[in-house]
Motif scaffolding. Structure first.
Motif, short mmCIF file in Angstrom:
data_model
loop_
_atom_site.label_atom_id
_atom_site.label_comp_id
_atom_site.label_asym_id
_atom_site.label_seq_id
_atom_site.Cartn_x
_atom_site.Cartn_y
_atom_site.Cartn_z
N GLU A 175 0.82 -1.21 0.00
CA GLU A 175 0.00 0.00 0.00
C GLU A 175 0.85 1.26 0.00
OE1 GLU A 175 -2.65 -0.34 3.30
OE2 GLU A 175 -3.69 -2.10 2.48
N LEU A 176 2.10 1.15 0.50
CA LEU A 176 3.03 2.27 0.47
C LEU A 176 3.75 2.37 -0.88
CD1 LEU A 176 4.67 1.96 4.02
CD2 LEU A 176 3.05 3.71 3.25
N GLY A 177 3.44 1.46 -1.81
CA GLY A 177 3.99 1.53 -3.14
C GLY A 177 5.21 0.67 -3.39
N PHE A 178 5.55 -0.21 -2.47
CA PHE A 178 6.68 -1.10 -2.66
C PHE A 178 6.23 -2.42 -3.30
CE2 PHE A 178 8.23 1.43 1.01
CZ PHE A 178 9.44 1.86 0.49
N THR A 179 7.08 -2.98 -4.13
CA THR A 179 6.89 -4.34 -4.64
C THR A 179 7.49 -5.29 -3.61
OG1 THR A 179 7.01 -3.63 -6.94
CG2 THR A 179 7.47 -5.95 -6.49
N VAL A 180 6.66 -6.13 -3.03
CA VAL A 180 7.10 -7.03 -1.96
C VAL A 180 7.13 -8.46 -2.49
CG1 VAL A 180 6.70 -7.83 0.40
CG2 VAL A 180 6.06 -5.49 -0.25
N LEU A 181 8.28 -9.12 -2.34
CA LEU A 181 8.48 -10.48 -2.82
C LEU A 181 8.40 -11.47 -1.67
CD1 LEU A 181 11.60 -9.78 -5.07
CD2 LEU A 181 9.19 -9.64 -5.72
N THR A 182 7.82 -12.62 -1.93
CA THR A 182 7.76 -13.67 -0.92
C THR A 182 9.15 -14.18 -0.62
OG1 THR A 182 5.57 -14.33 -1.67
CG2 THR A 182 6.80 -15.92 -0.34
N GLY A 183 9.47 -14.36 0.66
CA GLY A 183 10.77 -14.88 1.07
C GLY A 183 10.69 -16.35 1.44
N GLY A 184 10.72 -16.64 2.72
CA GLY A 184 10.66 -18.02 3.17
C GLY A 184 10.85 -18.09 4.67
N THR A 185 10.97 -19.31 5.19
CA THR A 185 11.20 -19.53 6.61
C THR A 185 12.67 -19.85 6.83
OG1 THR A 185 8.95 -20.38 6.90
CG2 THR A 185 10.56 -20.94 8.61
N HIS A 186 13.28 -19.22 7.84
CA HIS A 186 14.69 -19.42 8.10
C HIS A 186 14.96 -20.80 8.70
CE1 HIS A 186 14.42 -15.00 7.75
NE2 HIS A 186 15.58 -15.16 7.14
N GLU A 187 16.21 -21.23 8.62
CA GLU A 187 16.53 -22.62 8.95
C GLU A 187 16.29 -22.96 10.42
OE1 GLU A 187 20.52 -23.65 7.83
OE2 GLU A 187 21.43 -22.57 9.49
N ASP A 188 16.27 -21.95 11.31
CA ASP A 188 15.96 -22.25 12.71
C ASP A 188 14.47 -22.40 12.95
OD1 ASP A 188 15.07 -19.63 12.61
OD2 ASP A 188 16.56 -18.85 14.01
N GLY A 189 13.65 -22.09 11.94
CA GLY A 189 12.20 -22.23 12.06
C GLY A 189 11.54 -21.13 12.87
N LEU A 190 12.32 -20.19 13.38
CA LEU A 190 11.77 -19.17 14.28
C LEU A 190 11.20 -17.97 13.53
CD1 LEU A 190 14.46 -19.10 17.12
CD2 LEU A 190 12.20 -20.16 17.19
N THR A 191 11.71 -17.68 12.35
CA THR A 191 11.32 -16.48 11.64
C THR A 191 11.02 -16.77 10.17
OG1 THR A 191 13.67 -15.97 11.26
CG2 THR A 191 12.60 -14.88 13.13
N ALA A 192 10.19 -15.91 9.59
CA ALA A 192 9.89 -15.95 8.16
C ALA A 192 9.99 -14.53 7.63
CB ALA A 192 8.49 -16.51 7.92
N ASN A 193 10.19 -14.40 6.29
CA ASN A 193 10.41 -13.06 5.77
C ASN A 193 9.79 -12.84 4.40
OD1 ASN A 193 12.12 -14.34 3.93
ND2 ASN A 193 13.93 -13.15 4.46
N ALA A 194 9.81 -11.57 3.99
CA ALA A 194 9.50 -11.12 2.64
C ALA A 194 10.52 -10.05 2.30
CB ALA A 194 8.07 -10.58 2.56
N LEU A 195 10.70 -9.74 1.01
CA LEU A 195 11.78 -8.86 0.58
C LEU A 195 11.28 -7.71 -0.28
CD1 LEU A 195 14.34 -11.58 -0.61
CD2 LEU A 195 14.12 -10.61 1.68
N VAL A 196 11.95 -6.56 -0.13
CA VAL A 196 11.76 -5.41 -1.03
C VAL A 196 13.13 -5.10 -1.60
CG1 VAL A 196 11.08 -3.00 -1.22
CG2 VAL A 196 9.80 -4.53 0.29
N VAL A 197 13.31 -5.36 -2.90
CA VAL A 197 14.63 -5.32 -3.55
C VAL A 197 14.72 -4.11 -4.47
CG1 VAL A 197 16.26 -6.62 -4.97
CG2 VAL A 197 14.69 -7.83 -3.45
#
Length: 296
Positions: free
Chosen positions: A28-50
């Motif tokens: 909504e702020l105008g960024f293109t947001v890409l799907t990331g994934g879940t980190h190997e420790d299983g504790l966190t997940a992410n998405a990216l703005v490149v």
């Protein structure tokens, strides 16, 4: 010679299990947001703005609220000891690009540089492994270089971490197709990272950051005290970036610094094409400043 001043990415923490919701807010702020994934420790997940420079920012959240982990369990201990476990949502960290090497280690380079300048304790711990799977199921691997929390310095949290790719960086930072790096808000790269510190600690923090960056800072004096800035590389000489360190300049910034748990990262500046409708905008949790770049 291995560089230690190339910006890799900024970290924006979102509330637990809210990566998708936060991604929509940034769209909504105008960024293109890409799907990331879940980190190997299983504790966190992410998405990216490149960005076209190759730098990016990361929307990250814990996959579960802390209440999902039984008190005293190994999983709860891992969660409690996570780097951002106690942080409030917002800009929480910044990372430089490492070299992915356990032989020519970033930690050794910086620690040697600091030792030559009379600093007796290592600023950085040895590298450790990190990784995640991307949406295509490919395994990504990297080495993380983190500041030494037991160095005896209270300023370790001001220092960037390093992320050095073992697998090809294009897997971690998907710049193709070009539409991945094009944003409706006309943002084209990172312009500055602004850190806050107490007035009396600013000179000491600046020395440690100089050991990391490897370049002397620019210094601007004022009645509020000195402000230091370092030129850091983003991969595009036409879009320079600065790491800025200074004391709070108003009540809002003073309150932010008092509440900060990790890196006191008050604002991120983004280069934009044209003239934005406002100088800055607040995400639900953090401040963005728009910086107009002639010819960008």
């Amino acid at each position: 010679m291995t560089s230690t001043n190339r910006l890799d990415h900024i970290v924006h923490l979102a509330p637990p299990a809210s990566v998708q919701e936060t991604s929509e807010l940034f769209r909504e702020l105008g960024f293109t947001v890409l799907t990331g994934g879940t980190h190997e420790d299983g504790l966190t997940a992410n998405a990216l703005v490149v960005f076209p420079t190759g730098s990016y920012f990361e929307l990250i959240s814990f996959t579960e609220p802390i209440s999902a982990y039984p008190p005293g369990s190994p999983e709860r201990k891992k969660r409690d000891n996570h780097r951002w476990a106690k942080n409030q949502p917002g800009w929480v960290d910044y990372g430089f690009l490492g070299n992915g090497s356990q032989t020519e280690r970033i930690s050794d380079i910086i620690n040697t540089r600091a030792a030559k300048n009379g600093y007796t304790n290592p600023l950085y711990d040895p590298e450790f492994h990190g990784g995640r799977k991307n949406p295509d199921g490919e395994t990504l691997e990297w080495l993380i270089t983190s500041a030494n929390t037991k160095s005896g310095s209270e300023y370790w949290k001001m220092l960037p971490f390093f992320c050095g790719d073992i697998t090809p960086r294009r897997l971690r930072v998907p710049m193709d197709p070009p539409s991945n790096t094009q944003h409706q808000n006309a943002a084209v790269g990172l312009a500055h990272i602004r850190l806050l510190a107490l007035r009396d600690s600013v000179p000491a923090v600046s020395r440690q950051l100089t050991y990391v960056v490897g370049n002397e800072p620019n210094l601007v004096g004022s009645s509020l005290g000195p402000t230091y800035s370092w030129d850091i590389d983003t991969g595009d000489d036409a879009l320079p970036c600065r790491l800025i360190l200074g004391r709070p300049e108003n009540n809002e910034e003073e309150e932010f610094l008092k509440a900060a748990v990790g890196v006191p990262l008050f604002e991120i500046g983004f280069w934009v094409k044209g003239r934005p409708s406002s100088d800055s905008v607040m995400t639900p949790y953090a401040k963005i400043v728009w910086v107009t770049k002639e010819g960008a």
